[in-house]
Motif scaffolding. Sequence first.
Motif, PDB file in Angstrom:
ATOM      1  N   ILE A   4       0.840  -1.210   0.000  1.00  0.00           N
ATOM      2  CA  ILE A   4       0.000   0.000   0.000  1.00  0.00           C
ATOM      3  C   ILE A   4       0.868   1.251   0.000  1.00  0.00           C
ATOM      4  O   ILE A   4       1.764   1.393   0.848  1.00  0.00           O
ATOM      5  CB  ILE A   4      -0.894   0.032   1.272  1.00  0.00           C
ATOM      6  CG1 ILE A   4      -1.733  -1.251   1.364  1.00  0.00           C
ATOM      7  CG2 ILE A   4      -1.802   1.256   1.272  1.00  0.00           C
ATOM      8  CD1 ILE A   4      -2.376  -1.453   2.725  1.00  0.00           C
ATOM      9  N   ASP A  55      -0.500  -2.618  -4.526  1.00  0.00           N
ATOM     10  CA  ASP A  55      -1.865  -3.122  -4.720  1.00  0.00           C
ATOM     11  C   ASP A  55      -2.872  -1.982  -4.541  1.00  0.00           C
ATOM     12  O   ASP A  55      -3.885  -1.927  -5.224  1.00  0.00           O
ATOM     13  CB  ASP A  55      -2.157  -4.239  -3.712  1.00  0.00           C
ATOM     14  CG  ASP A  55      -1.183  -5.388  -3.872  1.00  0.00           C
ATOM     15  OD1 ASP A  55      -1.205  -6.022  -4.941  1.00  0.00           O
ATOM     16  OD2 ASP A  55      -0.364  -5.613  -2.945  1.00  0.00           O
ATOM     17  N   TYR A  56      -2.572  -1.104  -3.582  1.00  0.00           N
ATOM     18  CA  TYR A  56      -3.477   0.012  -3.282  1.00  0.00           C
ATOM     19  C   TYR A  56      -2.687   1.312  -3.147  1.00  0.00           C
ATOM     20  O   TYR A  56      -1.538   1.301  -2.692  1.00  0.00           O
ATOM     21  CB  TYR A  56      -4.197  -0.206  -1.937  1.00  0.00           C
ATOM     22  CG  TYR A  56      -5.248  -1.282  -1.984  1.00  0.00           C
ATOM     23  CD1 TYR A  56      -6.578  -0.970  -2.254  1.00  0.00           C
ATOM     24  CD2 TYR A  56      -4.911  -2.619  -1.754  1.00  0.00           C
ATOM     25  CE1 TYR A  56      -7.543  -1.960  -2.297  1.00  0.00           C
ATOM     26  CE2 TYR A  56      -5.872  -3.617  -1.801  1.00  0.00           C
ATOM     27  CZ  TYR A  56      -7.189  -3.278  -2.068  1.00  0.00           C
ATOM     28  OH  TYR A  56      -8.151  -4.252  -2.111  1.00  0.00           O
ATOM     29  N   CYS A  91      -2.664   5.044 -11.133  1.00  0.00           N
ATOM     30  CA  CYS A  91      -3.288   3.799 -10.651  1.00  0.00           C
ATOM     31  C   CYS A  91      -3.793   2.970 -11.834  1.00  0.00           C
ATOM     32  O   CYS A  91      -3.636   1.747 -11.865  1.00  0.00           O
ATOM     33  CB  CYS A  91      -4.436   4.112  -9.691  1.00  0.00           C
ATOM     34  SG  CYS A  91      -3.864   4.680  -8.084  1.00  0.00           S
ATOM     35  N   THR A  97      -5.387  -0.200  -7.107  1.00  0.00           N
ATOM     36  CA  THR A  97      -6.706   0.273  -6.653  1.00  0.00           C
ATOM     37  C   THR A  97      -6.515   1.552  -5.835  1.00  0.00           C
ATOM     38  O   THR A  97      -5.677   1.591  -4.932  1.00  0.00           O
ATOM     39  CB  THR A  97      -7.405  -0.800  -5.790  1.00  0.00           C
ATOM     40  OG1 THR A  97      -7.589  -1.962  -6.595  1.00  0.00           O
ATOM     41  CG2 THR A  97      -8.754  -0.316  -5.280  1.00  0.00           C
ATOM     42  N   ILE A  99      -7.842   4.400  -3.211  1.00  0.00           N
ATOM     43  CA  ILE A  99      -8.810   4.793  -2.176  1.00  0.00           C
ATOM     44  C   ILE A  99      -8.565   6.273  -1.904  1.00  0.00           C
ATOM     45  O   ILE A  99      -7.486   6.673  -1.449  1.00  0.00           O
ATOM     46  CB  ILE A  99      -8.658   3.948  -0.896  1.00  0.00           C
ATOM     47  CG1 ILE A  99      -8.806   2.466  -1.262  1.00  0.00           C
ATOM     48  CG2 ILE A  99      -9.703   4.379   0.139  1.00  0.00           C
ATOM     49  CD1 ILE A  99      -8.766   1.510  -0.082  1.00  0.00           C
ATOM     50  N   GLN A 144     -11.255   0.861 -10.767  1.00  0.00           N
ATOM     51  CA  GLN A 144     -10.894   0.314  -9.440  1.00  0.00           C
ATOM     52  C   GLN A 144     -10.640   1.425  -8.435  1.00  0.00           C
ATOM     53  O   GLN A 144      -9.488   1.716  -8.098  1.00  0.00           O
ATOM     54  CB  GLN A 144      -9.633  -0.536  -9.558  1.00  0.00           C
ATOM     55  CG  GLN A 144      -9.886  -1.859 -10.224  1.00  0.00           C
ATOM     56  CD  GLN A 144      -8.593  -2.626 -10.401  1.00  0.00           C
ATOM     57  OE1 GLN A 144      -8.353  -3.159 -11.456  1.00  0.00           O
ATOM     58  NE2 GLN A 144      -7.743  -2.676  -9.387  1.00  0.00           N
ATOM     59  N   HIS A 145     -11.713   2.067  -7.993  1.00  0.00           N
ATOM     60  CA  HIS A 145     -11.529   3.153  -7.036  1.00  0.00           C
ATOM     61  C   HIS A 145     -12.613   3.134  -5.962  1.00  0.00           C
ATOM     62  O   HIS A 145     -13.733   2.688  -6.207  1.00  0.00           O
ATOM     63  CB  HIS A 145     -11.559   4.521  -7.754  1.00  0.00           C
ATOM     64  CG  HIS A 145     -12.928   4.913  -8.203  1.00  0.00           C
ATOM     65  ND1 HIS A 145     -13.434   4.647  -9.457  1.00  0.00           N
ATOM     66  CD2 HIS A 145     -13.943   5.560  -7.544  1.00  0.00           C
ATOM     67  CE1 HIS A 145     -14.659   5.099  -9.553  1.00  0.00           C
ATOM     68  NE2 HIS A 145     -15.001   5.661  -8.409  1.00  0.00           N
ATOM     69  N   ILE A 199      -9.485  -2.842   2.389  1.00  0.00           N
ATOM     70  CA  ILE A 199      -8.332  -3.509   1.777  1.00  0.00           C
ATOM     71  C   ILE A 199      -8.251  -4.964   2.248  1.00  0.00           C
ATOM     72  O   ILE A 199      -8.112  -5.881   1.432  1.00  0.00           O
ATOM     73  CB  ILE A 199      -7.033  -2.735   2.127  1.00  0.00           C
ATOM     74  CG1 ILE A 199      -7.071  -1.350   1.474  1.00  0.00           C
ATOM     75  CG2 ILE A 199      -5.789  -3.525   1.719  1.00  0.00           C
ATOM     76  CD1 ILE A 199      -5.916  -0.423   1.845  1.00  0.00           C
TER      77      ILE A 199
END
Length: 285
Positions: A4, A55-56, A91, A97, A99, A144-145, A199
């Motif tokens: 992350i 990943d995020y 992203c 993904t 956030i 992907q949000h 997550i």
Amino acid sequence: MINILVTAKDGQLGHCFQDLASKHQNLQFVFKNSSELDITNKDHIEAVFNTQAFDYCINCAAYTAVDKAEEAVELANKVNHLGAQNIAEACEKFGVTLIHISTDFVFDGEAHSPYLESASTNPLGVYGKTKLDGEKAIAKTLEQHFIIRTSWLYSEYKNNFLKTMLRLASQRDEIGVVGDQIGSPTYAKDLAEVVLQIIEQNDTNFGTYHYSNQGEVSWYDFANEIFKIAQSQIKLNKIETSDYPTPAKRPMYSVLNTSKIEKTLNIKIPAWEKSLLIAYSNLEE
Ligand SMILES: NC(=O)c1ccc[n+]([C@@H]2O[C@H](COP(=O)([O-])OP(=O)(O)OC[C@H]3O[C@@H](n4cnc5c(N)ncnc54)[C@H](OP(=O)(O)O)[C@@H]3O)[C@@H](O)[C@H]2O)c1
């Protein structure tokens, strides 16, 4: 291991994620401050996203000076709108993904019941408008949000209403606080926990969500509870918005309906008074 990237580690919310990191051993964090990762600088973003596979990305970066934004229109737009777009583009390119955190200030405050995610937006000022433009840019750029709108954030970090009230309690005998603006105070650490839950649950119900602590209060009620917990003797007077003019107009009612996130994540959100007590005791430590 889930990797992350967190932007704006020196901000209020960024600090909360750093606090929680050690409690989540299955999550691997890379934290960047605004000089290490300026979201208005595409080269910076590209360089950071190239260092490893994430990943995020949790975007905590924002221009948050609501009143100053009325003058600093270009800068607020650059960070809140174009910066959010830059992060979304990265992203999309790197398969990450996003956030992203947004605000109750996307609404005009004319409602009389809590705002659903689908309610019409109509920001009253530059901050809210640029945050809304950021939301739109993300939604257009990247499937992907998660966009999480929150309200009245406070914590033991940076400048916020809790800390301002405690400071004033030690400096003054009397204070006036606005009693006709209604919203929901939100402990930033509760918000950070919920983001990490999204997550950890590998949730793929992408889209916009509302998150705030439960309950609706005025700033006066919020201040009153703070002074009660702190056992302050300060005299608290209820004033009206018109008695306290600010460059940016604020929504008079900005309570967020949080049932979508509660159902999706199967969570119960703490009442604002309960979270305030926890924040206050964390502040004392
Ligand atoms: N605070 C609230 O009451 C509230 C309410 C609703 C929603 N929100 C949203 O919640 C999120 C977190 O807010 P917060 O309370 O943590 O705000 P904050 O304490 O003001 O932190 C904002 C952070 O963004 C950083 N930043 C500014 N411009 C940047 C750029 N170009 N690139 C990278 N970083 C940049 C700032 O870094 P520097 O200090 O180095 O400039 C700061 O660390 C924001 O999206 C905000 O809009 C906040």
